[in-house]
Motif scaffolding. Structure first.
Motif, PDB file in Angstrom:
ATOM      1  N   ALA A  66      -9.585  -7.488 -43.133  1.00 57.36           N
ATOM      2  CA  ALA A  66     -10.464  -8.963 -43.119  1.00 57.36           C
ATOM      3  C   ALA A  66     -10.227  -9.658 -44.206  1.00 57.36           C
ATOM      4  CB  ALA A  66     -12.326  -8.776 -43.507  1.00 57.36           C
ATOM      5  N   GLY A  67     -10.387  -9.654 -45.500  1.00 57.41           N
ATOM      6  CA  GLY A  67     -10.282 -10.404 -46.609  1.00 57.41           C
ATOM      7  C   GLY A  67      -8.992 -10.798 -46.812  1.00 57.41           C
ATOM      8  N   ILE A  68      -7.254  -9.822 -46.293  1.00 57.82           N
ATOM      9  CA  ILE A  68      -6.333 -10.343 -46.301  1.00 57.82           C
ATOM     10  C   ILE A  68      -6.008 -12.048 -45.623  1.00 57.82           C
ATOM     11  CG2 ILE A  68      -3.907 -10.103 -46.454  1.00 57.82           C
ATOM     12  CD1 ILE A  68      -4.704  -7.802 -47.977  1.00 57.82           C
ATOM     13  N   ALA A  69      -6.618 -11.464 -44.534  1.00 59.50           N
ATOM     14  CA  ALA A  69      -6.645 -12.240 -42.570  1.00 59.50           C
ATOM     15  C   ALA A  69      -7.522 -13.162 -43.592  1.00 59.50           C
ATOM     16  CB  ALA A  69      -7.052 -11.626 -41.753  1.00 59.50           C
ATOM     17  N   ALA A  70      -8.255 -13.094 -44.142  1.00 58.08           N
ATOM     18  CA  ALA A  70      -9.301 -14.135 -43.996  1.00 58.08           C
ATOM     19  C   ALA A  70      -8.483 -15.337 -44.841  1.00 58.08           C
ATOM     20  CB  ALA A  70     -10.793 -13.794 -44.585  1.00 58.08           C
ATOM     21  N   GLN A  71      -7.837 -15.538 -45.892  1.00 58.56           N
ATOM     22  CA  GLN A  71      -7.246 -16.591 -46.933  1.00 58.56           C
ATOM     23  C   GLN A  71      -5.343 -16.120 -45.768  1.00 58.56           C
ATOM     24  OE1 GLN A  71      -7.068 -14.906 -50.514  1.00 58.56           O
ATOM     25  NE2 GLN A  71      -7.568 -12.866 -50.077  1.00 58.56           N
ATOM     26  N   ASN A  72      -5.434 -16.140 -44.652  1.00 56.33           N
ATOM     27  CA  ASN A  72      -4.265 -16.868 -43.650  1.00 56.33           C
ATOM     28  C   ASN A  72      -3.048 -16.100 -43.705  1.00 56.33           C
ATOM     29  OD1 ASN A  72      -5.998 -18.853 -42.154  1.00 56.33           O
ATOM     30  ND2 ASN A  72      -6.325 -19.712 -43.901  1.00 56.33           N
ATOM     31  N   ALA A  73      -3.046 -15.006 -44.608  1.00 58.46           N
ATOM     32  CA  ALA A  73      -1.998 -14.474 -45.372  1.00 58.46           C
ATOM     33  C   ALA A  73      -1.078 -13.607 -44.458  1.00 58.46           C
ATOM     34  CB  ALA A  73      -1.827 -13.496 -46.562  1.00 58.46           C
ATOM     35  N   LEU A  74      -1.563 -13.107 -42.931  1.00 56.25           N
ATOM     36  CA  LEU A  74      -1.368 -12.285 -42.365  1.00 56.25           C
ATOM     37  C   LEU A  74      -0.595 -12.483 -40.518  1.00 56.25           C
ATOM     38  CD1 LEU A  74      -3.363  -9.147 -43.096  1.00 56.25           C
ATOM     39  CD2 LEU A  74      -1.048  -9.245 -43.551  1.00 56.25           C
ATOM     40  N   GLU A  75       0.212 -12.250 -40.277  1.00 52.27           N
ATOM     41  CA  GLU A  75       0.519 -12.679 -38.691  1.00 52.27           C
ATOM     42  C   GLU A  75       0.052 -12.082 -37.472  1.00 52.27           C
ATOM     43  OE1 GLU A  75       4.432 -15.086 -37.032  1.00 52.27           O
ATOM     44  OE2 GLU A  75       2.835 -15.687 -38.807  1.00 52.27           O
ATOM     45  N   PRO A  76      -1.024 -13.130 -36.921  1.00 51.72           N
ATOM     46  CA  PRO A  76      -1.348 -12.644 -35.549  1.00 51.72           C
ATOM     47  C   PRO A  76       0.184 -11.747 -35.034  1.00 51.72           C
ATOM     48  CG  PRO A  76      -2.265 -14.387 -35.186  1.00 51.72           C
ATOM     49  CD  PRO A  76      -1.177 -14.474 -37.019  1.00 51.72           C
ATOM     50  N   LEU A  77       0.064 -10.505 -34.442  1.00 51.75           N
ATOM     51  CA  LEU A  77       1.205  -9.392 -34.260  1.00 51.75           C
ATOM     52  C   LEU A  77       0.981  -9.772 -32.735  1.00 51.75           C
ATOM     53  CD1 LEU A  77       1.206  -7.811 -36.895  1.00 51.75           C
ATOM     54  CD2 LEU A  77       2.710  -9.300 -36.210  1.00 51.75           C
ATOM     55  N   ASP A  78      -0.526 -10.007 -32.191  1.00 52.89           N
ATOM     56  CA  ASP A  78      -0.681  -9.362 -30.440  1.00 52.89           C
ATOM     57  C   ASP A  78       0.510  -9.896 -29.881  1.00 52.89           C
ATOM     58  OD1 ASP A  78      -4.099  -9.004 -30.182  1.00 52.89           O
ATOM     59  OD2 ASP A  78      -3.113 -10.378 -31.472  1.00 52.89           O
ATOM     60  N   ALA A  79       0.863 -11.279 -30.141  1.00 56.67           N
ATOM     61  CA  ALA A  79       2.486 -11.185 -28.507  1.00 56.67           C
ATOM     62  C   ALA A  79       3.369 -10.373 -29.143  1.00 56.67           C
ATOM     63  CB  ALA A  79       1.801 -12.142 -28.946  1.00 56.67           C
ATOM     64  N   ARG A  80       4.143 -10.215 -29.897  1.00 55.19           N
ATOM     65  CA  ARG A  80       4.996  -9.598 -30.855  1.00 55.19           C
ATOM     66  C   ARG A  80       4.970  -8.130 -30.304  1.00 55.19           C
ATOM     67  NH1 ARG A  80       8.241 -12.322 -34.588  1.00 55.19           N
ATOM     68  NH2 ARG A  80       7.056 -13.822 -35.561  1.00 55.19           N
ATOM     69  N   ILE A  81       3.939  -7.489 -30.385  1.00 50.52           N
ATOM     70  CA  ILE A  81       3.380  -5.417 -29.345  1.00 50.52           C
ATOM     71  C   ILE A  81       3.631  -6.072 -28.419  1.00 50.52           C
ATOM     72  CG2 ILE A  81       1.824  -4.081 -29.560  1.00 50.52           C
ATOM     73  CD1 ILE A  81       0.640  -5.233 -32.244  1.00 50.52           C
ATOM     74  N   GLU A  82       2.937  -6.994 -27.061  1.00 50.88           N
ATOM     75  CA  GLU A  82       3.147  -7.178 -25.894  1.00 50.88           C
ATOM     76  C   GLU A  82       4.646  -7.206 -26.018  1.00 50.88           C
ATOM     77  OE1 GLU A  82       1.242  -7.279 -22.652  1.00 50.88           O
ATOM     78  OE2 GLU A  82       0.601  -7.175 -24.633  1.00 50.88           O
TER      79      GLU A  82
END
Length: 446
Positions: free
Chosen positions: A114-130
């Motif tokens: 959560a701490g890293i995601a809150a800094q907009n540093a991580l790419e959401p991966l839902d679509a890539r997994i799908e």
């Protein structure tokens, strides 16, 4: 985003940045123009990417095998491996986010997600997994866990493994003392007393007093108190009188039934001490199973789920699911995703988890024969997925949970062990921080 009153996390981060050298350019996937909000690019799907291992030194060997397999299958992609010790990885990520030095891919456990995601540093991966070969092949419970941990309802990592609290005990010492397996907390404490002979340098237990001590203390507290939820409304239960009593009893083991050196021991020192000494029991997780096998063989110890109450009730805290994150600033996301997809595939995920003794996220890997042969992993999987245990879900969704549950309060727990603070004082202080963090998180997520 900060969850501490007065912006304490921002101040701490500024102080860290002023005193820590930026990571070298070779540890970055690119010389990108900014981490955090940098969206990066898909790139060509070829060339060089950088991977940060969040348990460097411990899992380096197996990762290098997986990287070699990947590069053989993808000769147009070169993966640079950077191993970072688990106790340093959060500060490295925080520094890299501010200094434009993030890798393309990195290991990100749920506790820091959560701490890293809150800094907009991580790419959401839902679509890539799908749209990938991983669709339908990842454990639904682990997917739900990392989605919850990210705090935004998105998948910011591909889950790779789960662990479980394990009580390792020396079967040879237990047999010699005529003791039953420490399957309940009352049997655990009785064994800790009977196996201790301080004058002969023999101890019933080794307690984790250094880095990583808080999670183990929480597990022992909730396991003994039987409290089944971390929250009662918006107030934490950590300082419930039953938990206070449980921590008092657990901390009283220090120096009475444990070595004095335990006050500073992180997991590597604790594990090495148990493997080489005359100590009856050790609490850790599935990750150290192979270390014990190498040191003791399989006939001198067992690893069983943490003890139950006398009536068989089993309560334990959640263990963070580990995973692989794709960083937003990557200039070669296509190649980075290929590596993540490969690492989470059946063969690679099975290889990694067999080496670590952990529970695979890939459902095909979880059906491989080795899982049944590794007793602690088999028993841990049964506990996690059988519905016979109550899991107290820790608030990984709080952006600063990892800091609060580690560096911020580990010195306080050491004071409890040393008798310089009471269990109640320690838990009241922790509860105050948690309640403030929860209130701020709810305010920000209305």
């Amino acid at each position: 985003m900060t969850i501490f009153p007065g912006g304490r996390r921002r101040a701490a981060l500024a102080l860290a940045l002023s005193g820590v050298l930026a990571l070298s350019a070779t540890a970055c996937g690119d010389d990108g123009s900014g981490a955090g909000g940098d969206k990066g690019t898909e790139g060509s799907g070829k060339g060089k990417i950088t991977f940060w291992d969040n348990n460097g030194g411990v899992r380096t060997e197996v990762w290098k095998e997986i990287i070699a397999d990947f590069e053989k299958a993808n000769p147009d992609i070169d993966v640079e491996y950077v191993g970072i010790a688990s106790k340093e990885v959060q500060s490295k990520y925080d520094t890299a986010i501010q200094g434009d030095g993030l890798p393309d891919v990195g290991g990100v456990g749920a506790a820091m997600l959560a701490g890293i995601a809150a800094q907009n540093a991580l790419e959401p991966l839902d679509a890539r997994i799908e749209s990938s070969s991983l669709k339908g092949k990842l454990n639904p419970g682990m997917l739900a866990s990392v989605k919850s941990a990210g705090g935004q309802g998105k998948l910011f990592t591909v889950p790779t493994s789960a662990s479980n609290g394990v009580l390792y005990y020396r079967t040879d010492l237990f047999r010699a003392a005529g003791l039953p397996a420490p399957t309940t907390w009352s049997k655990f404490y009785a064994a800790a007393d009977k196996l201790t002979a301080v004058d002969k340098n023999r101890f019933g237990y080794t307690i984790r007093g250094g880095a990583g001590s808080i999670a183990q203390a929480l597990d022992s507290m909730y396991g003994q108190s039987g409290i089944t939820s971390f929250w009662n409304g918006d107030r934490t239960t950590v300082n419930d009188p039953k938990n206070v009593a449980a921590l008092e009893k657990y901390a009283a083991l220090f120096k009475k039934n444990t070595p004095a050196a335990d006050v500073n021991n992180d997991f590597t020192k604790m594990v090495a001490q148990w493997d080489s000494g005359q100590i009856g029991m050790l609490n850790h997780n599935l990750g150290s199973y192979q270390d014990h096998v190498k040191a003791l063989g399989t006939d001198k110890f067992r690893g069983i789920p943490n003890p139950t109450l006398d009536d068989g009730t089993r309560v334990q805290v959640s263990n963070p699911v580990d995973g692989l994150g794709l960083f937003s600033s990557s200039k070669n996301k296509a190649a980075a995703w290929k590596f993540i997809e490969f690492a989470a595939s059946h063969a690679s995920n099975s290889k990694w988890n067999r080496s670590a003794g952990a529970i695979p996220a890939n459902t095909e890997a979880a059906a491989d024969p080795w899982l049944a042969e590794a007793e602690p992993t088999k028993l841990g999987a049964e506990v996690l997925f059988s519905g016979k245990a109550t899991i107290v879900e820790l608030p990984y969704y709080l952006p600063d949970w990892n800091t609060l549950s580690k560096a911020d309060n580990e010195p306080g727990f050491q004071k409890v062990l040393l008798g310089k603070s009471t269990a109640k004082e320690f838990l009241d202080h922790l509860a105050e921080q948690l309640n403030a963090a929860q209130a701020e998180w709810k305010q920000q997520n209305r």
